[in-house]
Scaffold this active site. Structure first.
Site, PDB file in Angstrom:
ATOM      1  N   GLN A   1     -35.646 -19.530 -14.913  1.00 44.54           N
ATOM      2  CA  GLN A   1     -36.169 -19.422 -13.546  1.00 44.54           C
ATOM      3  C   GLN A   1     -35.212 -20.079 -12.555  1.00 44.54           C
ATOM      4  O   GLN A   1     -34.753 -21.202 -12.776  1.00 44.54           O
ATOM      5  CB  GLN A   1     -37.564 -20.062 -13.484  1.00 44.54           C
TER       6      GLN A   1
ATOM      7  N   ASP B   1     -33.313 -10.470 -16.683  1.00 41.66           N
ATOM      8  CA  ASP B   1     -33.204 -10.503 -15.221  1.00 41.66           C
ATOM      9  C   ASP B   1     -32.090  -9.564 -14.731  1.00 41.66           C
ATOM     10  O   ASP B   1     -32.022  -9.249 -13.542  1.00 41.66           O
ATOM     11  CB  ASP B   1     -32.819 -11.921 -14.755  1.00 41.66           C
TER      12      ASP B   1
ATOM     13  N   LYS C   1     -45.745 -15.027 -15.287  1.00 42.09           N
ATOM     14  CA  LYS C   1     -44.936 -14.287 -16.266  1.00 42.09           C
ATOM     15  C   LYS C   1     -45.507 -14.459 -17.667  1.00 42.09           C
ATOM     16  O   LYS C   1     -45.625 -13.499 -18.432  1.00 42.09           O
ATOM     17  CB  LYS C   1     -43.469 -14.760 -16.198  1.00 42.09           C
TER      18      LYS C   1
END
Ligand code: GUN
Length: 284
Positions: A96, A119, A52
């Site tokens: 995460q 997200d 990422k």
């Protein structure tokens, strides 16, 4: 013989479009910024986070890599999230998952400012997606939809079967296909006669995390087969939830693992970060 959907090539194409957008934003004085937070040392998560950060660098997006020890408390993580919520140079926050057991994932997700939730896991964003009015889509389902669109595959009126009902992939994926006017069925571990259902699919999307679970007899001739799995086979080699060698000759379209959905997930995260920065600019 199926058409193999090249997620890497489609991903590169979109990243090119995004890089141009980022360059234009920078000329106007805004650099999109993403903060990635990793708690603990899960090896798979470390790889995802590294990829990422690298994608941000490739596109000219500012990124921050926050690494916290495995024994971090929920309070400490929430304090970091709140600080990132306040920062004007950070437009996207990604914590995460999975998180260590002492931290409640929901509490952390709900603490992220919805407009920075790249997200799209926050309840507000989930609710907006269900209603069909949203700024962000969760990265993996968004990537799958983009693969389908850019491969010119029509969805309207098709029978779409989603195998897997996670909050990250299965549920939002089903909702997106519904918005695209597919007839959608969600299957899971308790589904009776799974192969009878999957064999009806014009579009079969699999996200269950079991290596080579979908075999040729479970797939209709000419079906579009999208494999979200990232598994290891008996030799430790990376593979998907679909038995690619067996299913490919029968499918109309199929995504490989690696090189299918995987690259798209990160590309959609970049897209959400750019969108978040653009929307923040509009609010100022
Ligand atoms: N862990 C596995 N997939 C994801 C994802 O899409 N986002 C986050 N934050 N964590 C994950």
């Amino acid at each position: 013989m199926a058409v193999i959907i090249d997620g890497k090539a489609i991903s590169e194409q979109i990243r090119g479009e995004l890089a141009a957008g980022v360059a234009a934003m920078k000329q106007n004085g805004t650099t999109p910024g993403l903060a990635v937070v990793l708690v603990g040392e899960d090896p798979a998560s470390q790889v995802y986070v590294r990829n990422k950060i690298r994608a941000c660098e490739q596109l000219g997006i500012h990124s921050e890599d926050h690494r916290l020890p495995a024994d971090t408390t929920e309070g400490e993580l929430l304090a970091l999230v709140r600080e990132l919520n306040r920062r004007e140079d950070i437009h996207g926050i990604l914590v995460q998952l999975p998180l260590p057991r002492q931290i409640r994932e929901r509490a952390v997700i709900e603490a992220i400012a919805p407009e920075k939730d790249v997200d799209a896991f926050h309840a507000q964003n989930v609710g907006q997606i269900v209603q069909g009015q949203y700024d962000f889509l969760p990265c993996t389902p968004a990537g799958v939809l983009e693969l389908i669109r850019r491969s010119g595959i029509p969805v309207e009126g098709k029978d779409c079967v989603v195998v897997g009902r996670s909050n990250i992939v299965g549920k939002p994926m089903a909702m997106l296909m519904l918005h695209e006017n597919a007839t959608v069925t969600i299957c899971h571990s308790r589904t009776r006669d799974l192969s009878a259902v999957t064999r009806r699919a014009d579009i079969l999307i699999v996200a269950i995390g079991r290596a080579k679970f979908i075999t040729a007899d479970m797939v209709k001739e000419g079906a579009v087969v999208i494999d979200v799995g990232m598994d290891r086979d008996e030799n430790g080699k990376l593979c998907g939830d679909v038995d690619f060698a067996a299913v490919e000759p029968k499918a109309g379209y199929i995504t490989p693992v690696p090189g299918g959905v995987g690259p798209m997930t990160i590309t959609m995260l970049m897209k959400n970060t750019v969108t978040a920065a653009r929307l923040a600019g509009g609010r100022r």
